[in-house]
Motif scaffolding. Sequence first.
Motif, PDB file in Angstrom:
ATOM      1  N   THR A 104      24.498  46.555 -39.433  1.00 31.18           N
ATOM      2  CA  THR A 104      24.922  46.684 -38.030  1.00 31.18           C
ATOM      3  C   THR A 104      25.120  45.301 -37.427  1.00 31.18           C
ATOM      4  N   GLY A 105      25.742  45.282 -36.281  1.00 29.47           N
ATOM      5  CA  GLY A 105      25.853  44.047 -35.516  1.00 29.47           C
ATOM      6  C   GLY A 105      24.658  43.812 -34.627  1.00 29.47           C
ATOM      7  N   PHE A 106      23.866  44.871 -34.384  1.00 31.71           N
ATOM      8  CA  PHE A 106      22.653  44.750 -33.579  1.00 31.71           C
ATOM      9  C   PHE A 106      21.715  45.895 -33.928  1.00 31.71           C
ATOM     10  N   THR A 107      20.436  45.564 -34.114  1.00 33.95           N
ATOM     11  CA  THR A 107      19.400  46.568 -34.333  1.00 33.95           C
ATOM     12  C   THR A 107      18.149  46.147 -33.569  1.00 33.95           C
ATOM     13  N   ALA A 108      17.485  47.088 -32.915  1.00 28.54           N
ATOM     14  CA  ALA A 108      16.222  46.794 -32.239  1.00 28.54           C
ATOM     15  C   ALA A 108      15.365  48.041 -32.214  1.00 28.54           C
ATOM     16  N   LYS A 109      14.070  47.828 -32.223  1.00 32.39           N
ATOM     17  CA  LYS A 109      13.135  48.927 -31.969  1.00 32.39           C
ATOM     18  C   LYS A 109      12.651  48.803 -30.532  1.00 32.39           C
ATOM     19  N   VAL A 110      12.726  49.912 -29.802  1.00 31.57           N
ATOM     20  CA  VAL A 110      12.257  49.932 -28.415  1.00 31.57           C
ATOM     21  C   VAL A 110      10.776  50.293 -28.447  1.00 31.57           C
ATOM     22  N   GLY A 111       9.926  49.283 -28.279  1.00 24.72           N
ATOM     23  CA  GLY A 111       8.490  49.519 -28.362  1.00 24.72           C
ATOM     24  C   GLY A 111       7.869  50.009 -27.078  1.00 24.72           C
ATOM     25  N   SER A 112       8.589  49.833 -25.955  1.00 21.05           N
ATOM     26  CA  SER A 112       8.077  50.301 -24.665  1.00 21.05           C
ATOM     27  C   SER A 112       9.261  50.532 -23.737  1.00 21.05           C
ATOM     28  N   VAL A 113       8.988  51.172 -22.615  1.00 19.58           N
ATOM     29  CA  VAL A 113      10.037  51.450 -21.637  1.00 19.58           C
ATOM     30  C   VAL A 113      10.685  50.154 -21.153  1.00 19.58           C
ATOM     31  N   ASP A 114       9.905  49.096 -21.072  1.00 22.78           N
ATOM     32  CA  ASP A 114      10.434  47.823 -20.570  1.00 22.78           C
ATOM     33  C   ASP A 114      11.524  47.250 -21.479  1.00 22.78           C
ATOM     34  N   ASP A 115      11.533  47.640 -22.754  1.00 23.88           N
ATOM     35  CA  ASP A 115      12.515  47.107 -23.706  1.00 23.88           C
ATOM     36  C   ASP A 115      13.839  47.865 -23.673  1.00 23.88           C
TER      37      ASP A 115
END
Length: 531
Positions: A130-141
């Motif tokens: 992918t061009g971008f991958t992230a795990k959202v660990g909290s609502v703030d992310d």
Amino acid sequence: MTVAEAIIEFLAEQGISGIFGVHGANSEDLFTAALRRGDITVTVAKHEFGAGAMADGASRIIGRPSCVVTTSGGAAMNIVAALAEAYESRVPLLALIGCAPTTGEGRGAFQDMVTPPVTVDAESTFRSVTGFTAKVGSVDDLGSALHAAFDALRRGLPAAILLPKNVQTASATAITPTEPRPHEITEVPASAIALLRSASNPVIMLGENISRALRPDDAVALASIGAVVVATPNGRDACPLSLTAGITGIMGHPSAHDAIERADLILVIGSRLSMTDRAGLDAALDRIPTVHIDCEPPLRPVTAHVPTTDLTSWITMLPKVFQSRLRPAPLAVRPLAVAQPPDVGLTCTAAIIALAPSIPLNCNIFADAGNTGAAAVHHLPIGSGNRFVVALGMGGMGWAIAAGIGAARTTGRRSVIIAGDGAFFMHGMEIHTALEYSLPVTLIVMNNNAHAMCVTREKKFFPDVASINTFGHTDIGAGLAAMFPRLDVRTATTADDAATAAAELFTSPTSTNCLVIQTDPCEIPPFATLI
């Protein structure tokens, strides 16, 4: 609202009107949030790869991002191949992936996949495709992750967001949508303009990206320039084949390569110049001045690269850049004749030529990799309003079946899918998805009881080794008819039978139908390295 609801609302505001996927415990909140809205279409596939390919196929046709939703574990791993195809072909595909709750990460949670080395490293895996991958660990992310994902999508790259179950169910506020960036047309360097205007025998090479960007009348602008036009395999529908000198690259047409060899300028638009597009042309590209126009630099050196995110405007600008040299382009297209071994039966090429007159206008045509794709690229006429796609980024079998179904689900236009029996055995059960949603889909299966291109390669390159790529006969038509009584299935063994069956199916009132054509595994396909 919950995080899952906020995400789906954000997708709708960004223009995503449907999601594809397979339901699961760690993705059910996303599916439920989508189902509760009236403006999001939910499509449940039979396999996660199929769901990803459906979203990919839809995106290529509609020209904007699509979305696939999966749960964790094996389901998440199943979409890696679909994202890899989207990455190689530069398709904006968003993957939302449910994960085990954060409270169980690294503690033996079922399908935990984000705490290496205790578990597999899903984040690293998805970053590679992918061009971008992230795990959202909290609502703030959440907001920053979605904005970064859509920035990657706007650059034509897939993106993945990993969403733990407990984060999805947490409370959230609405996410502010981002304004789309305006298209950018980089000023053309004076040196490139001088090259274009000085050419007396230019060749324009059209790639996949220009195919997606073209409007119906843009081929007229191309024809007015007075240049020979050639197309890459996936730029096949950018210009009517009758106005081109053929196809370049690994499926290369000799007339296209002849035209390039005689040119004094090559203008490449919308192709990254991968080996798929340029095979056999490197010497010419080294010798002949080459101007490349696309959002990304090419994969080999050229004389001048002009970056732009607005290929559509470039087509209308070209006559001015060339100073409107209105003269007929010299076309000398030689028929692509492939000598077949003695006693070869019905070939994919002959079958496609037989059924081609019945294919309706204003439909989407998807061809799978292999013998069927090679035959379709060279011999299938693309009529008014038709789109044509053959996925050669990864070249995976079965992609076209799911992609065509996704396009039909999204656009309501008929998808004509041309695939081999190898592709069918991998992902043919997605025909059930088409039936469930009564989609306008015609699946054409070329059944040669083999991985036929592999058979040809065995005979050409390893003649002393017995084939491992021919199989016992399977009556695919009878099997489908028994499994799905609502499916209109025909089987053809001759070109005349194929022509008759195709004419009947394309005028049939049934939405989803299928034609199985028995072909010969020993044919030599119109594939440059095998001729």
